[in-house]
Design a protein around this motif. Structure first.
Motif, PDB file in Angstrom:
ATOM      1  N   LEU A 179       0.829  -1.204   0.000  1.00  0.00           N
ATOM      2  CA  LEU A 179       0.000   0.000   0.000  1.00  0.00           C
ATOM      3  C   LEU A 179       0.864   1.256   0.000  1.00  0.00           C
ATOM      4  O   LEU A 179       0.578   2.231  -0.707  1.00  0.00           O
ATOM      5  CB  LEU A 179      -0.916  -0.005   1.228  1.00  0.00           C
ATOM      6  CG  LEU A 179      -1.917   1.151   1.353  1.00  0.00           C
ATOM      7  CD1 LEU A 179      -2.885   1.162   0.165  1.00  0.00           C
ATOM      8  CD2 LEU A 179      -2.696   1.051   2.662  1.00  0.00           C
ATOM      9  N   GLY A 180       1.944   1.221   0.784  1.00  0.00           N
ATOM     10  CA  GLY A 180       2.842   2.366   0.822  1.00  0.00           C
ATOM     11  C   GLY A 180       3.517   2.608  -0.512  1.00  0.00           C
ATOM     12  O   GLY A 180       3.626   3.753  -0.972  1.00  0.00           O
ATOM     13  N   GLU A 181       3.975   1.547  -1.161  1.00  0.00           N
ATOM     14  CA  GLU A 181       4.627   1.698  -2.455  1.00  0.00           C
ATOM     15  C   GLU A 181       3.650   2.220  -3.504  1.00  0.00           C
ATOM     16  O   GLU A 181       3.994   3.058  -4.343  1.00  0.00           O
ATOM     17  CB  GLU A 181       5.216   0.350  -2.908  1.00  0.00           C
ATOM     18  CG  GLU A 181       6.449  -0.076  -2.118  1.00  0.00           C
ATOM     19  CD  GLU A 181       7.573   0.932  -2.247  1.00  0.00           C
ATOM     20  OE1 GLU A 181       7.770   1.478  -3.350  1.00  0.00           O
ATOM     21  OE2 GLU A 181       8.237   1.193  -1.236  1.00  0.00           O
ATOM     22  N   ALA A 193       2.963  12.449  -5.350  1.00  0.00           N
ATOM     23  CA  ALA A 193       4.328  12.957  -5.205  1.00  0.00           C
ATOM     24  C   ALA A 193       4.659  13.302  -3.759  1.00  0.00           C
ATOM     25  O   ALA A 193       5.796  13.105  -3.302  1.00  0.00           O
ATOM     26  CB  ALA A 193       4.510  14.196  -6.090  1.00  0.00           C
ATOM     27  N   ILE A 194       3.662  13.792  -3.014  1.00  0.00           N
ATOM     28  CA  ILE A 194       3.931  14.207  -1.641  1.00  0.00           C
ATOM     29  C   ILE A 194       4.337  13.031  -0.755  1.00  0.00           C
ATOM     30  O   ILE A 194       5.134  13.171   0.168  1.00  0.00           O
ATOM     31  CB  ILE A 194       2.686  14.931  -1.049  1.00  0.00           C
ATOM     32  CG1 ILE A 194       3.056  15.590   0.288  1.00  0.00           C
ATOM     33  CG2 ILE A 194       1.519  13.949  -0.857  1.00  0.00           C
ATOM     34  CD1 ILE A 194       1.965  16.465   0.848  1.00  0.00           C
ATOM     35  N   LEU A 195       3.803  11.828  -1.084  1.00  0.00           N
ATOM     36  CA  LEU A 195       4.154  10.658  -0.278  1.00  0.00           C
ATOM     37  C   LEU A 195       5.586  10.211  -0.523  1.00  0.00           C
ATOM     38  O   LEU A 195       6.184   9.533   0.316  1.00  0.00           O
ATOM     39  CB  LEU A 195       3.194   9.501  -0.579  1.00  0.00           C
ATOM     40  CG  LEU A 195       1.746   9.694  -0.106  1.00  0.00           C
ATOM     41  CD1 LEU A 195       0.915   8.467  -0.442  1.00  0.00           C
ATOM     42  CD2 LEU A 195       1.698   9.970   1.396  1.00  0.00           C
ATOM     43  N   ARG A 196       6.135  10.587  -1.701  1.00  0.00           N
ATOM     44  CA  ARG A 196       7.522  10.223  -1.978  1.00  0.00           C
ATOM     45  C   ARG A 196       8.487  11.001  -1.092  1.00  0.00           C
ATOM     46  O   ARG A 196       9.663  10.658  -0.998  1.00  0.00           O
ATOM     47  CB  ARG A 196       7.838  10.453  -3.450  1.00  0.00           C
ATOM     48  CG  ARG A 196       7.165   9.433  -4.369  1.00  0.00           C
ATOM     49  CD  ARG A 196       7.778   9.442  -5.763  1.00  0.00           C
ATOM     50  NE  ARG A 196       7.396  10.639  -6.513  1.00  0.00           N
ATOM     51  CZ  ARG A 196       6.305  10.719  -7.280  1.00  0.00           C
ATOM     52  NH1 ARG A 196       5.481   9.675  -7.372  1.00  0.00           N
ATOM     53  NH2 ARG A 196       6.030  11.814  -7.944  1.00  0.00           N
ATOM     54  N   PRO A 244      11.470   6.893   5.026  1.00  0.00           N
ATOM     55  CA  PRO A 244      11.220   5.452   5.196  1.00  0.00           C
ATOM     56  C   PRO A 244      10.761   5.132   6.616  1.00  0.00           C
ATOM     57  O   PRO A 244      10.991   5.910   7.554  1.00  0.00           O
ATOM     58  CB  PRO A 244      12.599   4.825   4.912  1.00  0.00           C
ATOM     59  CG  PRO A 244      13.345   5.847   4.122  1.00  0.00           C
ATOM     60  CD  PRO A 244      12.844   7.170   4.590  1.00  0.00           C
ATOM     61  N   LEU A 245      10.118   3.966   6.751  1.00  0.00           N
ATOM     62  CA  LEU A 245       9.565   3.575   8.043  1.00  0.00           C
ATOM     63  C   LEU A 245      10.628   3.555   9.134  1.00  0.00           C
ATOM     64  O   LEU A 245      10.381   4.004  10.256  1.00  0.00           O
ATOM     65  CB  LEU A 245       8.909   2.194   7.931  1.00  0.00           C
ATOM     66  CG  LEU A 245       8.315   1.625   9.231  1.00  0.00           C
ATOM     67  CD1 LEU A 245       7.244   2.546   9.787  1.00  0.00           C
ATOM     68  CD2 LEU A 245       7.766   0.223   8.993  1.00  0.00           C
ATOM     69  N   GLU A 272      12.692   5.830  14.192  1.00  0.00           N
ATOM     70  CA  GLU A 272      13.786   6.461  14.942  1.00  0.00           C
ATOM     71  C   GLU A 272      13.357   7.836  15.453  1.00  0.00           C
ATOM     72  O   GLU A 272      13.625   8.203  16.601  1.00  0.00           O
ATOM     73  CB  GLU A 272      15.029   6.590  14.072  1.00  0.00           C
ATOM     74  CG  GLU A 272      16.192   7.255  14.809  1.00  0.00           C
ATOM     75  CD  GLU A 272      17.440   7.377  13.962  1.00  0.00           C
ATOM     76  OE1 GLU A 272      18.341   8.145  14.350  1.00  0.00           O
ATOM     77  OE2 GLU A 272      17.531   6.706  12.904  1.00  0.00           O
ATOM     78  N   MET A 273      12.685   8.605  14.592  1.00  0.00           N
ATOM     79  CA  MET A 273      12.194   9.917  15.007  1.00  0.00           C
ATOM     80  C   MET A 273      11.219   9.789  16.180  1.00  0.00           C
ATOM     81  O   MET A 273      11.268  10.564  17.146  1.00  0.00           O
ATOM     82  CB  MET A 273      11.519  10.619  13.829  1.00  0.00           C
ATOM     83  CG  MET A 273      12.473  11.071  12.738  1.00  0.00           C
ATOM     84  SD  MET A 273      11.608  11.596  11.236  1.00  0.00           S
ATOM     85  CE  MET A 273      10.533  12.880  11.890  1.00  0.00           C
TER      86      MET A 273
END
Length: 303
Positions: free
Chosen positions: A18-20, A27-30, A34-35, A40-41
């Motif tokens: 689904l993410g891919e 474009a905004i999702l690009r 990455p997960l 980490e954040m």
């Protein structure tokens, strides 16, 4: 064992697909990291939220030791006082979100072995402690969001009353006094464990900074863990006595345990030093938010 984790693998594969697909269409999702980077954040934000909680507890306890305010408070009381400040709702929302982020990191540590501790007896005990920590901060995060609707409550009194209600429910069970006594001994064990960790642990091992910087930061961590352990000891004693005497009225809360330190001979000094240590613990959490080695697992498989 593979069949047990099959639903997790299937869900992960569907979410990845689904993410891919989303990245390909929008474009905004690009631009979304990455997960692994997002996890980490979240962990770093979580450490920052934990630091804020303990610095707040320490500052309020220090003010109580200096007779600049009323009683010391625990984490719930600190959240209640935050709610009374300007932009209190905004601060609570940010704090609650940060604590849930820390809970997600504790899940990765305890369930998915993000720290690569392994499955030895010592490692499993450490991961069990991380799981218990996750439960505690999850309850705290839930309480923080409750304050968004309940500004006028007395947090310290509610905290004690709620703990006594839970203790009464436990005492109502068969052999409930032994169960409550066990809870008290666990709290005492947490306190002693924090003190031992403060004295013996190599805190620089988990930090990604130069040896010189780690050497300067380690005393902050040692003071913080020892102080947190000392603060847990009275709470553990109260809960253990409640189990031994089968009396839920003996149970108290973290803030009341700090007040118990102040009631001892030289108590204001003891509380003041403990408060400074709790502030140090919070400051070290900020250090961990910046320098801790955080390695989210590539394969989200429990192990």
């Amino acid at each position: 064992m593979a069949d047990v984790f099959a639903p997790i693998h299937g869900l992960r594969a569907r979410l990845a697909a689904l993410g891919e697909a989303g990245r390909g269409r929008f474009a905004i999702l690009r631009r979304v990291p990455p997960l692994r980077d997002l996890l980490e954040m979240a962990a770093r934000v979580g450490y920052g939220a934990r630091g804020f909680v303990y610095v707040s507890i320490g500052v309020i306890a220090l003010m109580a030791a200096l007779d600049m305010t009323g009683d010391a408070v625990g984490s719930t009381g600190a959240a209640a006082m935050l709610a009374e400040q300007p932009f209190g709702r905004l601060w609570l929302m940010l704090l609650g979100a940060g604590l849930w982020a820390f809970v997600s990191w504790r899940v990765l540590q305890s369930v998915f072995d993000a720290d690569r501790e392994g499955t030895s007896r010592k490692a499993l005990m450490l991961r069990a402690g991380q799981a218990a920590s996750g439960v505690f901060y999850g309850l705290l995060a839930s309480t923080v969001f409750e304050f968004l609707d309940e500004y006028e409550r007395s947090a310290a009194a509610d905290d004690v009353a709620e703990n006594q209600e839970k203790a009464a429910s436990l005492l109502a069970l068969p052999n409930g006094h032994w169960l409550l006594l066990g809870v008290g001994l666990i709290v005492l064990g947490i306190g002693v464990g924090n003190i031992i960790k403060g004295v013996k642990a190599d805190f620089g091992e988990a930090l990604s900074c130069s040896p010189q910087v780690c050497k300067r930061l380690s005393p902050i961590a040692r003071a913080g863990y020892v102080a947190r352990g000392v603060a847990y000891l009275p709470l553990g004693v109260f809960v253990s006595l409640a189990g031994w005497r089968a009396s839920s009225a003996e149970v108290t809360a973290f803030g009341e345990a700090l007040d118990a330190l102040e009631r001892q001979p030289g108590g204001s000094w003891v509380l003041g030093v403990t408060a400074l240590g709790l502030i140090a613990f919070g400051l070290f959490a900020f250090v961990e938010a910046r320098f801790r080695r955080i390695r989210p697992p590539r394969d989200l498989t429990p192990g």
